[in-house]
Every structure is written in structure tokens, then in C-alpha cells.
Design a protein around this motif. Structure first.
Motif, short mmCIF file in Angstrom:
data_model
loop_
_atom_site.label_atom_id
_atom_site.label_comp_id
_atom_site.label_asym_id
_atom_site.label_seq_id
_atom_site.Cartn_x
_atom_site.Cartn_y
_atom_site.Cartn_z
N LEU A 1 0.83 -1.21 0.00
CA LEU A 1 0.00 0.00 0.00
C LEU A 1 0.86 1.26 0.00
O LEU A 1 0.57 2.22 -0.73
N GLN A 2 1.91 1.25 0.79
CA GLN A 2 2.82 2.41 0.79
C GLN A 2 3.52 2.56 -0.55
O GLN A 2 3.72 3.68 -1.04
N LEU B 1 3.94 5.30 -5.94
CA LEU B 1 3.77 5.17 -7.39
C LEU B 1 2.68 6.11 -7.91
O LEU B 1 2.80 6.68 -9.00
N TYR B 2 1.64 6.28 -7.12
CA TYR B 2 0.47 7.08 -7.53
C TYR B 2 0.84 8.53 -7.81
O TYR B 2 0.19 9.20 -8.62
N PRO C 1 9.20 -0.35 0.93
CA PRO C 1 8.21 0.18 -0.01
C PRO C 1 8.81 1.01 -1.13
O PRO C 1 8.30 1.00 -2.27
N ASN C 2 9.90 1.71 -0.87
CA ASN C 2 10.52 2.53 -1.90
C ASN C 2 11.07 1.68 -3.04
O ASN C 2 10.89 2.00 -4.22
N GLN D 1 9.69 1.59 -6.89
CA GLN D 1 10.57 1.82 -8.04
C GLN D 1 10.41 0.70 -9.07
O GLN D 1 10.33 0.96 -10.28
N THR D 2 10.34 -0.55 -8.60
CA THR D 2 10.16 -1.68 -9.51
C THR D 2 8.82 -1.60 -10.24
O THR D 2 8.73 -1.80 -11.46
N LEU D 3 7.75 -1.30 -9.49
CA LEU D 3 6.43 -1.19 -10.10
C LEU D 3 6.38 -0.05 -11.11
O LEU D 3 5.75 -0.17 -12.17
#
Length: 367
Positions: free
Chosen positions: A193-194, A199-200, A301-302, A306-308
Motif C-alpha cells: 500500500l505504501q 507510485l500514484y 516500499p521505496n 521503483q520496480t512497479l
């Protein structure tokens, strides 16, 4: 071979139950006589359909009930005339150990959840199956002799549970990210979620679908509602069959903090998702050490964001990783799991009994 599986229950939405049911059905399909002793549940109908007889053995951990369970399990073992007993959880192993000793039938145990302290008790088995290399290493550190251990990596492809399932992909907003799993801290959903909240900020056109249920569902729904990415997150809830969501997914993410050998990765790869998983426990082995899926550090989460982002902003990369998910996919079949497990059984039998059993179970090829 006559095989008696012992497990707490046969309810859905529990990975070790799915693995045990898949194995029992595959063994029956391969011509073995298979029995299941458990507290019963959702999969009993499927087991009966596959010719597997079930015995009711309540695993409730009250002293009087456990004494009754010992009697019922002894009766099941005698009625089945099983040549091996295969226990899948700690209570099952403890119940089966004295009875298998009394009858003189080898006890096989499978360690599904090595992160639990009680997993040490699975060392009671004459042979101990670990569902991944990492689990085997953990059991060795707990004092289980290497000579007793065997690794049989989980696999689900071709399982009886998948028969008749829908092959129609769920209609999902593209690009879609899908998570399937229990909603509790070990699965790392807050990290995801984070990550999608990060990403959002730069790529708001994706949509995240969360399939599953668990004790922390309300907490995670509240958390998601307070993030900027809330419009891009949908909680589906429990699904009897999550496979259509995987078929409809562009990216499947498993951000676990601990996961010995999650069956869901076999299913996601079968559905040809681009897979992202954390580099913990059995996940790298199920993703062929990064050849069949992208590995990211856990609790980061970072790095996950980045991967997503790289995948979302480069559709060709999504297609590439969908193709790469099929690398050595045949190794994840339930038939392979059943064959490997049979070799463990034979190793636990006396040399003469193993030879007799192996010869008896060979298919008749004479005309």
C-alpha cells in the motif's frame, strides 16, 4: 501404496491444507490408496470425489479431546492399513508419532510454516519434508539431522482443486496490480500500500486489487482509505477461486516478510503474470532466483515502488516478465510433487519393503 494423511482440518483459505489436499488427490490419481484423517471441512467433498476415504479426527487441543483423537487416529490407521502416515501440522505430528511407533508404520512430516516455533516438533518424523531449501536449512539449525530431511518444493499446476475453474480473466482496470493472500502482517500488505501510494504520485493510471481476507482486513482498508492512492485500490475480499484475478492481472505482487513456499506464486506463474516478490524464504526458489520473477528486498516500499514504476511505465517490460514467468514452469506441477514425495516415502521404509512396494506400484505394461 496405502497412505494416510493427517491434518488439522480441510477448510479452504489455508495454504498447508491446499498443499495436503493437492498431494492426496494427485497420489490417488497415480494409483495409490489414499486416506485423510482430519477435523473435516470444505475439501471433504473433493476428496471423496477422487476416491479418498476420510476419517474424522478432531484436533482441538483440549486434553480430553486429544486423548479421543489418539484413539480415533489409531482406528483410522488400522482400518486403512496405511504403509506410511504423513502429518502436515504440529498437532497432527504429535498425535501421529506414538501411534506410528506402536503400529510400526513410518511417520513422514511436512514443514509448511517453519517460522512458527512449534515447527521444531515436525522433527518427530522418520523423514521430514521441507517445502523449500530455506525451510530445510532452518530445520537443520533446529537440530533436525540432514539425513532425515528432504526438500520437495511446492507446486500446484494440474491440481484437483483447479479442475473446472474459470479460465475467463477477471475484467480489471489496466494496468492492473494484483495481490492474493491472507490479510495479516506476515504477508506485508502495508508495504505494498505504501509502495503504490508512492507510485500514484507519478503514475496514477494503474489499479491495485487485493484479493483475500484475514484478521487485519479492516485495519488495511482504513490505511488504504487514508492514502492518496485510495481511488486506485480495491479490496475484493475472499474469493473461492482467485485464479481469474491472476489471469486478468498485468503484475502480481507478493510483498511477504516471511513465506516458506507460497502456493500462490505457482498459481500466478501458471496464469502468466509478471511476478514481483520479496527476497525472503522460499520466494526466490519459486521464482527461479529471479529468472521467472523480479525479486525486491522485503520491508522496503521505496524499492517496491521503483520496480512497479519501471514496469508500469514500460509495458514491454511487463510483457517480457510475463514470458519469463514460464521459465521451467513444468517443475511446478503437482504430479512432480507427488513423485518426489513418493521417493521420500520409499526412503523411510525398510529396504525390502520399499523394493516390494516400488515393484507393486509399477504400471503393468505387458499385453
Amino acid at each position: 501404496m496405502r497412505i494416510l494423511h493427517v491434518l488439522n482440518h480441510t477448510q479452504r483459505l489455508n495454504g498447508h491444507v491446499h498443499a495436503a489436499v493437492d498431494l492426496a488427490c494427485a497420489q490417488a490419481a497415480q494409483g495409490h490408496e489414499v486416506f485423510v484423517a482430519s477435523g473435516g471441512g470444505d475439501f471433504d467433498g473433493l476428496l471423496h470425489e477422487k476416491g479418498i476415504k476420510t476419517f474424522t479426527v478432531d484436533h482441538n487441543r483440549k486434553v480430553l479431546n486429544l486423548l479421543k483423537a489418539e484413539v480415533r487416529l489409531l482406528q483410522a490407521l488400522r482400518k486403512s492399513r496405511a504403509e506410511v502416515v504423513h502429518a502436515h501440522m504440529m498437532t497432527s505430528a504429535v498425535l501421529a508419532f506414538p501411534i506410528s511407533k506402536l503400529i510400526g508404520v513410518p511417520l513422514i512430516t511436512t514443514v509448511h510454516n517453519e517460522f512458527e516455533k512449534s515447527a521444531t516438533l515436525m522433527g518427530l518424523g522418520k523423514r521430514v519434508i521441507a517445502v523449500s531449501d530455506v525451510v530445510a536449512a532452518s530445520m537443520r539449525r533446529r537440530g533436525v539431522a540432514a539425513s532425515k530431511l528432504a526438500v520437495v518444493l511446492n507446486g500446484t499446476i494440474g491440481s484437483a482443486r483447479s479442475e473446472g475453474r474459470s479460465e475467463v480473466p477477471a475484467a480489471l482496470h489496466k494496468p492492473s496490480i494484483v495481490f492474493v493472500g491472507g490479510l495479516h502482517p506476515r504477508k506485508g500488505l502495508p508495504d505494498l500500500l505504501q509502495a503504490v501510494d508512492i507510485l500514484y504520485q507519478s503514475s496514477p493510471n494503474f489499479h491495485l486489487y487485493i484479493v483475500g481476507d484475514g484478521p487485519f482486513r479492516q485495519d488495511y482498508e482504513l490505511m488504504a482509505s487514508q492514502l492518496k492512492c485510495a481511488p486506485a485500490v480495491t479490496f475484493i475480499g475472499p474469493a473461492k477461486d482467485p485464479y481469474p484475478y491472476m489471469l486478468g492481472a498485468d503484475i502480481f505482487v507478493l510483498p511477504s516478510h516471511a513465506d516458506p513456499a507460497p502456493l500462490v506464486l505457482s498459481e500466478a506463474r501458471e496464469a502468466a503474470c509478471a511476478v514481483v516478490g520479496t527476497k525472503v524464504d522460499g520466494i526466490p526458489q519459486l521464482l527461479e532466483q529471479g529468472e521467472a520473477g523480479i525479486l525486491v528486498p522485503p520491508k522496503d516500499p521505496n524499492a517496491l515502488a521503483q520496480t512497479l514504476q519501471q514496469l508500469i511505465e514500460t509495458p514491454d517490460q511487463i510483457e517480457l516478465w510475463k514470458q519469463r514467468s514460464q521459465y521451467r514452469i513444468d517443475y511446478l506441477t503437482i504430479d512432480r510433487v507427488a513423485r518426489d514425495t513418493m521417493q521420500v516415502y520409499l526412503s523411510a521404509l525398510s529396504r525390502q519393503t520399499a523394493a516390494t512396494t516400488a515393484n507393486r506400484d509399477q504400471p503393468n505394461t505387458t499385453g
